[in-house]
Design a protein around this motif. Structure first.
Motif, mmCIF file in Angstrom:
data_model
loop_
_atom_site.group_PDB
_atom_site.id
_atom_site.type_symbol
_atom_site.label_atom_id
_atom_site.label_comp_id
_atom_site.label_asym_id
_atom_site.label_seq_id
_atom_site.Cartn_x
_atom_site.Cartn_y
_atom_site.Cartn_z
ATOM 1 N N SER A 1 0.826 -1.206 0.000
ATOM 2 C CA SER A 1 0.000 0.000 0.000
ATOM 3 C C SER A 1 0.860 1.256 0.000
ATOM 4 O O SER A 1 0.481 2.282 -0.557
ATOM 5 C CB SER A 1 -0.934 -0.015 1.220
ATOM 6 O OG SER A 1 -0.191 0.062 2.415
ATOM 7 N N GLN A 2 2.069 1.166 0.618
ATOM 8 C CA GLN A 2 2.920 2.347 0.696
ATOM 9 C C GLN A 2 3.334 2.855 -0.685
ATOM 10 O O GLN A 2 3.571 4.041 -0.864
ATOM 11 C CB GLN A 2 4.179 2.057 1.521
ATOM 12 C CG GLN A 2 3.932 1.994 3.023
ATOM 13 C CD GLN A 2 3.344 0.660 3.464
ATOM 14 O OE1 GLN A 2 3.102 -0.223 2.647
ATOM 15 N NE2 GLN A 2 3.122 0.508 4.760
ATOM 16 N N PRO B 1 -0.160 3.526 -6.258
ATOM 17 C CA PRO B 1 -0.534 4.861 -6.775
ATOM 18 C C PRO B 1 -1.888 5.344 -6.282
ATOM 19 O O PRO B 1 -2.121 6.552 -6.187
ATOM 20 C CB PRO B 1 -0.534 4.654 -8.297
ATOM 21 C CG PRO B 1 -0.606 3.179 -8.515
ATOM 22 C CD PRO B 1 0.070 2.547 -7.330
ATOM 23 N N ALA B 2 -2.794 4.424 -5.958
ATOM 24 C CA ALA B 2 -4.111 4.857 -5.471
ATOM 25 C C ALA B 2 -4.004 5.633 -4.175
ATOM 26 O O ALA B 2 -4.793 6.561 -3.922
ATOM 27 C CB ALA B 2 -5.028 3.639 -5.286
ATOM 28 N N VAL B 3 -3.026 5.273 -3.333
ATOM 29 C CA VAL B 3 -2.857 5.974 -2.062
ATOM 30 C C VAL B 3 -2.390 7.403 -2.300
ATOM 31 O O VAL B 3 -2.916 8.358 -1.713
ATOM 32 C CB VAL B 3 -1.865 5.219 -1.155
ATOM 33 C CG1 VAL B 3 -1.561 6.030 0.100
ATOM 34 C CG2 VAL B 3 -2.436 3.857 -0.776
ATOM 35 N N ALA B 4 -1.406 7.577 -3.159
ATOM 36 C CA ALA B 4 -0.915 8.918 -3.459
ATOM 37 C C ALA B 4 -2.014 9.779 -4.059
ATOM 38 O O ALA B 4 -2.164 10.965 -3.710
ATOM 39 C CB ALA B 4 0.282 8.826 -4.404
ATOM 40 N N THR C 1 -2.744 11.806 6.370
ATOM 41 C CA THR C 1 -1.531 11.073 6.012
ATOM 42 C C THR C 1 -1.867 9.592 5.890
ATOM 43 O O THR C 1 -2.929 9.144 6.323
ATOM 44 C CB THR C 1 -0.423 11.262 7.060
ATOM 45 O OG1 THR C 1 -0.901 10.779 8.328
ATOM 46 C CG2 THR C 1 -0.028 12.727 7.188
ATOM 47 N N GLU C 2 -0.944 8.810 5.347
ATOM 48 C CA GLU C 2 -1.244 7.397 5.124
ATOM 49 C C GLU C 2 -1.604 6.653 6.405
ATOM 50 O O GLU C 2 -2.512 5.814 6.387
ATOM 51 C CB GLU C 2 -0.080 6.706 4.413
ATOM 52 C CG GLU C 2 -0.419 5.290 4.009
ATOM 53 C CD GLU C 2 0.512 4.723 2.960
ATOM 54 O OE1 GLU C 2 0.506 3.493 2.764
ATOM 55 O OE2 GLU C 2 1.230 5.503 2.321
ATOM 56 N N GLY D 1 -1.335 -2.034 11.284
ATOM 57 C CA GLY D 1 -1.327 -0.580 11.338
ATOM 58 C C GLY D 1 -2.552 0.024 10.699
ATOM 59 O O GLY D 1 -3.542 -0.647 10.396
ATOM 60 N N GLY D 2 -2.474 1.317 10.443
ATOM 61 C CA GLY D 2 -3.609 2.022 9.858
ATOM 62 C C GLY D 2 -4.594 2.491 10.904
ATOM 63 O O GLY D 2 -4.516 2.147 12.085
ATOM 64 N N ALA D 3 -5.552 3.286 10.449
ATOM 65 C CA ALA D 3 -6.547 3.861 11.347
ATOM 66 C C ALA D 3 -7.718 2.904 11.539
ATOM 67 O O ALA D 3 -7.937 1.985 10.755
ATOM 68 C CB ALA D 3 -7.044 5.183 10.776
#
Length: 681
Positions: free
Chosen positions: A3-4, A7-10, A64-65, A104-106
């Motif tokens: 995921s880091q 491109p979808a995250v950016a 943020t990510e 991790g993550g929210a």
């Protein structure tokens, strides 16, 4: 692909930042956005469909990510088959945890279903004032058709959750040409096949709604000017606000202590000057993000702007008592056996015609954001009234959200408050030395701090170090000037709502034998420390008594208040004056719950503004040691053989004010590493 690096995250973060940076698009921390894409499952090595979506909390503009929740879409979609129905839809939030991908993550928010179940690669859910104006109009569905035609579809009000996600998914499926929907009473949702298209669709909905309201809206949606309710001149307005704020904060803290924020923006003042503001304010806000922070309705002072202050205060007390009764009745009307216990019955928003809006929250940021949300609500009312009639969601629905178990769980997850959270401190001489160390310690323990100093730049520098306007402000103050001291306390009240903790630290010293001490030397030291402490304590006590929340006044006196050192008559005498002020004020202010204590440091050389200004060289000459060795000299004459630093004095101030010594007043705490001649008797 992780995921880091996806491109979808950016793309999602870039879109979120652009949309969230403009408050016309969504309120602070309001709304969410998502993106879907395919990545390689690190366990199986095969492709897996994922969704990245803003998690619970956070703000789109600064997302943020780590603020994204990452979920597997196959598991997310499978929940449709196990969904137990609207009566049990809250259970689905816990089920989202079993759809998470990786560590991790929210935490997933209640809006996750809205994104995961809608068949679109990119989805935005936003709270624009213009969109909510249409969503809260009594004929919102008809207006939506008029403004957008078939491009945007109306979705009737439903509390956020899994069922709302299903509703929106069905609307999109049934209307393949639609770019989004207006959610009744709530906000908007848009979608797109790519991130740029989704953003473009969101902005089309928002700007189209804005354009329609601007073109078709009535010129005076809040009615005619109400005689006597026009805004007071700025200076008079802010003077009145400073006088009212401690009273209002004390009342708003009847349940739990809160901090405050003052807003006298043109939109607020114009709203309060018009005939329709009592009716509209009583209707309350509608968007869940709004009323969760502003409560079901504000307290509105029903007096003209020029009413004498004493009568305004009297009326505020009457209205506050009535507000608490009505809030308790509101809870009783809608509570069920499963409802969480009633939380504080005090208002979060107080509106005073001619003056402005006072908003309250558990910390300064929460209070400020509550005010921002009520400004959003005023904008929504203006838009809805300009083309229709404002009709927010029913009171019963507001209660279902305010006392939602999921919201209650969110409150329970909040970290424990710091010892001085919710307290407002004023530190004189805070720009350097001991005062700077005290300001840092109080802020680190949760207090909001007004850093007062004659040196504007030094005070501003310290305030900036403490974290900005939600934590600290700089106040230009000469403690010998009566008007200036009153202004400093007023500035503190306007910034944070009142005053709870004062540290009389401003000082200086002139080291001379008796025969060389001039009348000017004597007057200067007594003006700054004896008279200055008196003036600051008097103005602070006025604010604290008006607030009716108790308080702390701490004097940074000195070992020299009780120790007869050589060549030190003016300094020692004024410190003795300060020391006795502690006793006198402790005796006088105790009935108001105000505790007065002192700290007696000795030999604070390193970091001291007094020692750096020439006092150190003179004391070194008295004792016959090099100035750079003065700290070591002082340390060696103590019982503990330790040098006293500004941080040690700050520690004592914290201990005296953090609550553990709640029954202690009139005390002097030595911070001198043990000077037997200065033992208190």
């Amino acid at each position: 692909m992780t995921s880091q690096s996806h491109p979808a995250v950016a793309e999602l973060l870039a879109r979120s930042h652009e949309l969230g940076a403009d408050r016309r698009n969504t309120n602070f921390a309001g709304g969410n956005a998502s993106a879907k894409g395919t990545a390689v499952d690190p366990v199986t090595g095969t492709d897996v469909e994922l969704m990245w979506v803003k998690g619970s909390g956070g703000d789109l503009g600064t997302l943020t990510e780590p603020g994204l929740a990452v979920l597997r879409l196959d598991r997310m979609r499978a929940l449709v088959d196990t969904y137990p129905g609207e009566a049990r839809e809250d259970e689905m939030v816990a089920a989202f945890d079993y759809c998470l991908h990786g560590k991790g993550g929210a935490a997933p928010s209640i809006d996750t279903a809205m994104h995961g179940l809608v068949d679109a690669a990119h989805v935005d859910h936003l709270h624009p004032d213009s969109g909510i104006a249409l969503a809260t109009a009594i004929d919102g569905e008809e207006l939506t058709r008029k403004v957008f035609g078939d491009r945007v579809v109306w979705v009737p009000w439903r509390r956020p959750g899994f069922q709302l996600g299903l509703d929106i998914a069905e609307v999109k499926s049934a209307n393949p040409e639609a770019i989004g929907c207006v959610l009744g009473g709530h906000g908007i949702t848009a979608w797109g096949v790519d991130s740029e298209g989704c953003k473009r669709n969101s902005l089309e909905i928002i700007r189209s709604a804005e354009a329609y309201l601007a073109e078709h809206g009535a010129a005076e949606p809040f009615g005619a000017v109400l005689p006597g309710y026009a805004p007071l001149p700025e200076r008079e307005r802010r003077e009145r606000a400073a006088a009212l704020f401690p009273v209002l904060r004390g009342l708003a803290s009847t349940g739990d202590a809160v901090l405050g924020h003052f807003t006298d923006s043109p939109g607020v003042l114009e709203f309060l000057s018009r005939t329709e503001h009592p009716r509209l304010a009583a209707l309350g806000t509608s968007c869940p993000d709004h009323f969760l922070r502003t409560k079901v309705a504000p307290l509105v002072v029903d007096l003209p702007a020029g009413t004498p202050l004493e009568r305004v205060i009297e009326r505020v007390r009457e209205l506050h008592a009535a507000y608490r009764e009505e809030y308790a009745a509101y809870y009783a009307r809608h509570a069920t056996p499963d409802s969480p216990p009633m939380r504080g019955a005090d208002p979060a928003i107080v509106l005073v015609p001619g003056v402005g809006m006072f908003s309250f929250g558990r910390n300064k940021q929460t209070a400020r954001v509550a005010g921002e949300f009520y400004v959003n609500a005023i904008n929504v009312m203006r838009g809805a009234e300009s083309v229709s009639s404002y009709a927010p969601i029913p009171e019963s629905e507001k209660f279902r959200i305010e006392y939602w178990e999921l919201e209650e769980a969110k409150l329970r997850r909040m970290p424990a408050a710091k010892p001085l959270a919710g307290r407002i401190a004023l530190v004189t001489g805070g720009g350097s030395g001991i005062g700077k160390a005290i300001a840092h310690r109080l802020a680190a323990e949760g207090a909001c701090v007004a850093v007062a100093d004659r040196d504007d730049e030094a005070a501003a520098s310290v305030a900036a170090e403490l974290g900005g306007a939600d934590t600290a402000i700089a106040v230009a103050a000469d403690v010998t000037d009566e008007t200036g001291v009153a202004g400093a306390v007023a500035d503190c009240a306007l910034a944070f709502g009142g005053l709870d903790l004062v540290v009389n630290n401003a000082g200086l010293s002139v080291s001379k034998p008796l025969l060389e001490t001039t009348g000017a030397d004597w007057d200067l030291q007594h003006d700054v420390m004896a008279k200055g402490s008196f003036l600051v304590s008097r103005e602070a006590a006025r604010a604290m008594i008006a607030q009716d929340m108790g308080g702390d006044i701490v004097y940074i006196a000195s070992k020299n208040a009780v120790f007869a050192g050589p060549n030190n008559v003016a300094y020692g005498a004024t410190k003795a004056d300060q020391a006795h002020q502690v006793r006198l004020l402790a005796a006088e202010l105790g009935e108001h719950g105000i505790r007065v204590n002192g700290v007696n440091p000795d030999g604070v050389v390193r970091g001291s503004g007094i020692f750096a200004s020439g006092w150190g060289a003179k004391r070194a000459a008295v004792y016959g040691v090099p100035e750079e060795k003065l700290g070591e000299f002082y340390a060696q004459r103590t019982l503990l053989k330790r040098e006293v630093l500004p941080e040690h004095v700050a520690n004592a101030v914290f201990v005296l004010t953090a609550g553990e010594l709640s029954h202690t007043t009139g005390l002097h705490v030595p911070v001198d590493a043990g000077v037997a001649a200065a033992f208190l008797r």
